[in-house]
Motif scaffolding. Sequence first.
Motif, PDB file in Angstrom:
ATOM      1  N   THR A 156       0.806  -1.216   0.000  1.00 37.27           N
ATOM      2  CA  THR A 156       0.000   0.000   0.000  1.00 37.27           C
ATOM      3  C   THR A 156       0.841   1.269   0.000  1.00 37.27           C
ATOM      4  N   ASN A 186      -4.393   8.907  -2.443  1.00 35.93           N
ATOM      5  CA  ASN A 186      -5.847   8.756  -2.357  1.00 35.93           C
ATOM      6  C   ASN A 186      -6.261   7.285  -2.268  1.00 35.93           C
ATOM      7  N   VAL A 187      -5.529   6.402  -2.889  1.00 29.79           N
ATOM      8  CA  VAL A 187      -5.814   4.964  -2.793  1.00 29.79           C
ATOM      9  C   VAL A 187      -5.485   4.470  -1.379  1.00 29.79           C
ATOM     10  N   GLN A 188      -4.362   4.925  -0.833  1.00 25.81           N
ATOM     11  CA  GLN A 188      -3.997   4.558   0.541  1.00 25.81           C
ATOM     12  C   GLN A 188      -5.077   5.002   1.520  1.00 25.81           C
ATOM     13  N   ASN A 189      -5.546   6.243   1.355  1.00 25.55           N
ATOM     14  CA  ASN A 189      -6.585   6.756   2.242  1.00 25.55           C
ATOM     15  C   ASN A 189      -7.888   5.982   2.081  1.00 25.55           C
ATOM     16  N   GLY A 190      -8.219   5.634   0.862  1.00 22.88           N
ATOM     17  CA  GLY A 190      -9.433   4.842   0.616  1.00 22.88           C
ATOM     18  C   GLY A 190      -9.347   3.473   1.272  1.00 22.88           C
ATOM     19  N   LEU A 191      -8.192   2.825   1.153  1.00 22.73           N
ATOM     20  CA  LEU A 191      -8.009   1.520   1.791  1.00 22.73           C
ATOM     21  C   LEU A 191      -8.035   1.631   3.314  1.00 22.73           C
ATOM     22  N   ALA A 217      -9.623   3.931   5.067  1.00 26.83           N
ATOM     23  CA  ALA A 217     -11.012   4.191   5.461  1.00 26.83           C
ATOM     24  C   ALA A 217     -11.835   2.909   5.399  1.00 26.83           C
ATOM     25  N   MET A 218     -11.622   2.115   4.358  1.00 25.06           N
ATOM     26  CA  MET A 218     -12.349   0.852   4.226  1.00 25.06           C
ATOM     27  C   MET A 218     -11.965  -0.121   5.341  1.00 25.06           C
ATOM     28  N   SER A 233     -12.372   6.049  10.366  1.00 18.43           N
ATOM     29  CA  SER A 233     -12.690   5.778   8.967  1.00 18.43           C
ATOM     30  C   SER A 233     -13.346   6.997   8.324  1.00 18.43           C
ATOM     31  N   SER A 289     -11.745   9.388   5.376  1.00 22.36           N
ATOM     32  CA  SER A 289     -12.461   9.581   4.113  1.00 22.36           C
ATOM     33  C   SER A 289     -12.728  11.057   3.829  1.00 22.36           C
ATOM     34  N   LYS A 290     -12.803  11.890   4.872  1.00 28.26           N
ATOM     35  CA  LYS A 290     -13.024  13.333   4.701  1.00 28.26           C
ATOM     36  C   LYS A 290     -11.710  14.107   4.595  1.00 28.26           C
TER      37      LYS A 290
END
Length: 182
Positions: free
Chosen positions: A80, A86-91, A93-94, A155, A159-160
């Motif tokens: 990761t 943005n992908v790191q943050n999305g993962l 948050a998920m 999370s 995401s914010k």
Amino acid sequence: MKFFQRVLEPLVSAMGLIGIICVTLMMLHITFDVVLRFVFNSPIRGTITIVSHYYMVILGFCSLAVAESRDAHVSVEVFTELMPRNVQNGLAAMAGFLAAIVFGFVTVRTWLEAIHKMEIGAAIQQGSLTIPVWPSYFALPVGCGLMAVTALWRSWAISKGSKSTFGPELNGEISAEELYHG
């Protein structure tokens, strides 16, 4: 989001304080037991049960939300860290959202178990001493519930794009979040 953090932060801090108190009491209890056992040949009755069914259980489950609030859980980011921010943050948050769901289920199940143990008056016999252990079962749903809420908050904050940790500052040290994401 700031209001939710202002409500959540004192709860997590209280759990951290309870954990500190448990560590201190456990240390004192065991020390006094050892001294009394070997110096006066008169150990404190029930030490093993009290340490393993109260101090350690409460400490273990109280610290979950504290670690989550500080992004201090162990994580391995081999792949990761190579991904875009943005992908790191999305993962992240998920992962927080999934953790909240899992700990939510664990909270419900451990609450039902704690109620059952209370109803039957669960106790452990240690020598001639009977020690009720049912109250310690409530540490699990309280700790897991606060962990679920904290994971959900983190999370949402991730995401914010907001700050997703709280707690004491690290006195000039680099936080885990700054180290891995800054």
